[in-house]
Write an enzyme that holds these catalytic residues in place. Structure first.
Site, PDB file in Angstrom:
ATOM      1  N   HIS A   1       0.794  -1.224   0.000  1.00 18.83           N
ATOM      2  CA  HIS A   1       0.000   0.000   0.000  1.00 18.83           C
ATOM      3  C   HIS A   1       0.828   1.276   0.000  1.00 18.83           C
ATOM      4  O   HIS A   1       0.276   2.366  -0.178  1.00 18.83           O
ATOM      5  CB  HIS A   1      -0.977  -0.001   1.181  1.00 18.83           C
ATOM      6  CG  HIS A   1      -2.307   0.604   0.854  1.00 18.83           C
ATOM      7  ND1 HIS A   1      -3.428   0.438   1.619  1.00 18.83           N
ATOM      8  CD2 HIS A   1      -2.707   1.399  -0.177  1.00 18.83           C
ATOM      9  CE1 HIS A   1      -4.445   1.081   1.089  1.00 18.83           C
ATOM     10  NE2 HIS A   1      -4.043   1.683   0.002  1.00 18.83           N
TER      11      HIS A   1
ATOM     12  N   ASP B   1      -9.711  -0.127   4.242  1.00 25.07           N
ATOM     13  CA  ASP B   1      -8.508  -0.669   4.857  1.00 25.07           C
ATOM     14  C   ASP B   1      -8.806  -1.032   6.310  1.00 25.07           C
ATOM     15  O   ASP B   1      -9.685  -0.432   6.939  1.00 25.07           O
ATOM     16  CB  ASP B   1      -7.409   0.417   4.820  1.00 25.07           C
ATOM     17  CG  ASP B   1      -5.993  -0.124   4.918  1.00 25.07           C
ATOM     18  OD1 ASP B   1      -5.787  -1.111   5.642  1.00 25.07           O
ATOM     19  OD2 ASP B   1      -5.086   0.464   4.295  1.00 25.07           O
TER      20      ASP B   1
ATOM     21  N   ASP C   1      -3.124   3.872   8.240  1.00 22.40           N
ATOM     22  CA  ASP C   1      -1.909   4.167   7.452  1.00 22.40           C
ATOM     23  C   ASP C   1      -1.492   5.627   7.587  1.00 22.40           C
ATOM     24  O   ASP C   1      -1.095   6.279   6.609  1.00 22.40           O
ATOM     25  CB  ASP C   1      -2.107   3.787   5.979  1.00 22.40           C
ATOM     26  CG  ASP C   1      -2.131   2.277   5.781  1.00 22.40           C
ATOM     27  OD1 ASP C   1      -1.737   1.547   6.702  1.00 22.40           O
ATOM     28  OD2 ASP C   1      -2.545   1.826   4.699  1.00 22.40           O
TER      29      ASP C   1
ATOM     30  N   GLU D   1      -2.031  -4.912  -1.467  1.00 18.31           N
ATOM     31  CA  GLU D   1      -1.681  -5.818  -0.366  1.00 18.31           C
ATOM     32  C   GLU D   1      -2.196  -7.243  -0.534  1.00 18.31           C
ATOM     33  O   GLU D   1      -2.184  -8.024   0.428  1.00 18.31           O
ATOM     34  CB  GLU D   1      -2.145  -5.255   0.991  1.00 18.31           C
ATOM     35  CG  GLU D   1      -1.499  -3.934   1.385  1.00 18.31           C
ATOM     36  CD  GLU D   1      -0.064  -4.067   1.907  1.00 18.31           C
ATOM     37  OE1 GLU D   1       0.448  -5.199   2.009  1.00 18.31           O
ATOM     38  OE2 GLU D   1       0.538  -3.009   2.191  1.00 18.31           O
TER      39      GLU D   1
END
Length: 306
Positions: free
Chosen positions: A100, A127, A131, A275
Site C-alpha cells: 500500500h 482498509d 496508514d 496488499e
C-alpha cells in the site's frame, strides 16, 4: 464511470514497503483470477499495460526511521508517472499492487490531475489500518503504514513532495472505511488531522448502508472518486491472502454493499487494489474475491438490478 472509458491495468509487483514478503505476486494473482476478463464481460474496454519495473527489495532494516526509502521513492515515481499518463488520456487506471505504500504515487498523480482539470478529489480508503504513521511512532519503519500521512504532508520530503509540492492532498479529501487497527501514537496524529474515519465499531452500530450514505453524501458530477482498496479491509475469514490480517472486518455482503453503493453513486475515476499476498492465500481465493468485489465496483449488482 462512463461506459466509453478505457480501464488500464497497471501492475506494480513489489513488496518494497511491507513487513512481509509476497505482495509482489499480487498483480499476477489478480490476473490469474481473471480481472481483465471480468471487466471485459461487463462491456468495458480493458487494456493491460503489463508490469512496471523497479528496484528489488533489499530486505534491510530501517535507516533514519524508514525501510527501503530510496527504493520506495523509485517505485512510487514509476507508479505516479504511469497513472498520470492514463489519466491524461482520459482512461481509468487500476493499479494492481503491490503493497500500500504505492498509493503515494497513484494518489499524488490523481491529485495533480484533479487540480489540472478543476475536479474535486474524494479518496475512499478501504482498509483495516489508517496508514497515518510516521517514523517517530512506528519502530518497524515499514512505509506501507505511512501512505496517508505522506500524502497529507507528514513524512520524508522525498515522498511528501513526490509530485513537486506538499501536501499532495488535505485530510478532508479522505474517507476511511473499515478501520480497526490504529497504533497508539498514530491515534493522536489521526485526531490532530481530523481524518474522517468510519471504523468497524461505527459500522457495527449503524450498518454499512448508513455508513456509505454518509461517506458518499457530497459526491457531485465534478467529483473524481479514487478508491484505494487494501484487501485486508476484508475479514480474514473470507480473505486470508494478506500479510497483516486483522479480525473483525466486513463480511462478504457488507463488502459487496460497500462496492455497489460506490458504483451507484458514480464518479469512480481511479482504483488501487493493494496488499494481496498469494503467499498467505488459499488456492487464490482472496484474489478471486477481490475480482468479484471490483466487478461490483464497476456496476455488477445482485439479483435483478444488473
Amino acid at each position: 464511470m462512463q461506459r466509453t472509458t478505457q480501464v488500464s491495468l497497471i501492475g506494480a509487483p513489489t513488496d518494497i514497503g511491507a513487513g512481509h514478503r509476497g505482495a509482489s505476486m499480487g498483480p499476477e494473482a489478480l490476473r490469474v483470477a481473471g480481472i481483465g476478463q471480468a471487466l471485459t464481460q461487463r462491456g468495458i474496454r480493458v487494456v493491460d499495460r503489463g508490469n512496471l519495473g523497479g528496484p528489488m527489495n533489499p530486505w534491510t532494516g530501517p535507516v533514519d526511521g524508514y525501510r527501503h526509502l530510496a527504493e520506495v521513492v523509485a517505485w512510487n515515481r514509476s507508479v505516479m508517472e504511469a497513472v498520470a499518463a492514463e489519466l491524461g488520456q482520459g482512461h481509468l487506471p487500476v493499479l494492481l499492487g503491490g503493497d500500500h505504500c504505492l498509493a503515494i504515487g497513484s494518489i499524488t498523480a490523481v491529485a495533480r490531475h484533479c487540480q489540472a482539470t478543476k475536479k474535486r478529489l474524494l479518496v475512499l480508503w478501504l482498509d483495516a489500518h489508517a496508514d497515518y504513521n510516521t517514523s517517530s511512532v512506528t519502530p518497524s519503519g515499514n512505509i506501507h503504514g505511512m501512505p496517508v500521512a505522506c500524502l497529507c504532508g507528514l513524512g520524508p520530503p522525498e515522498l511528501t513532495e513526490l509530485g513537486g509540492t506538499a501536501p499532495a492532498i488535505s485530510p478532508d479529501c479522505v474517507r476511511q472505511i473499515g478501520i480497526r487497527s490504529v497504533d497508539t501514537g498514530e491515534k493522536k496524529l489521526v485526531r490532530d488531522a481530523g481524518l474522517d474515519i468510519y471504523d468497524m465499531r461505527y459500522i457495527d452500530e449503524i450498518g454499512m448502508k448508513r455508513v456509505m450514505e454518509e461517506a458518499l453524501s457530497d459526491i457531485d458530477e465534478n467529483t473524481h472518486v479514487h478508491v484505494s482498496f487494501d484487501v485486508d479491509f476484508l475479514d480474514p475469514e473470507i480473505a486470508p491472502g494478506v500479510g497483516t490480517t486483522i479480525p473483525g472486518g466486513p463480511n462478504y455482503r457488507e463488502a459487496q454493499l460497500c462496492m455497489e453503493m460506490i458504483a451507484d453513486r458514480g464518479g469512480l475515476g481511479s482504483l488501487d487494489i493493494m496488499e494481496l499476498n498469494p503467499a498467505f492465500d488459499e488456492h487464490n481465493k482472496t484474489a478471486v474475491l477481490a475480482v468479484d468485489l471490483v466487478e461490483s465496483l464497476f456496476g455488477k449488482s445482485t439479483l435483478m438490478r444488473d
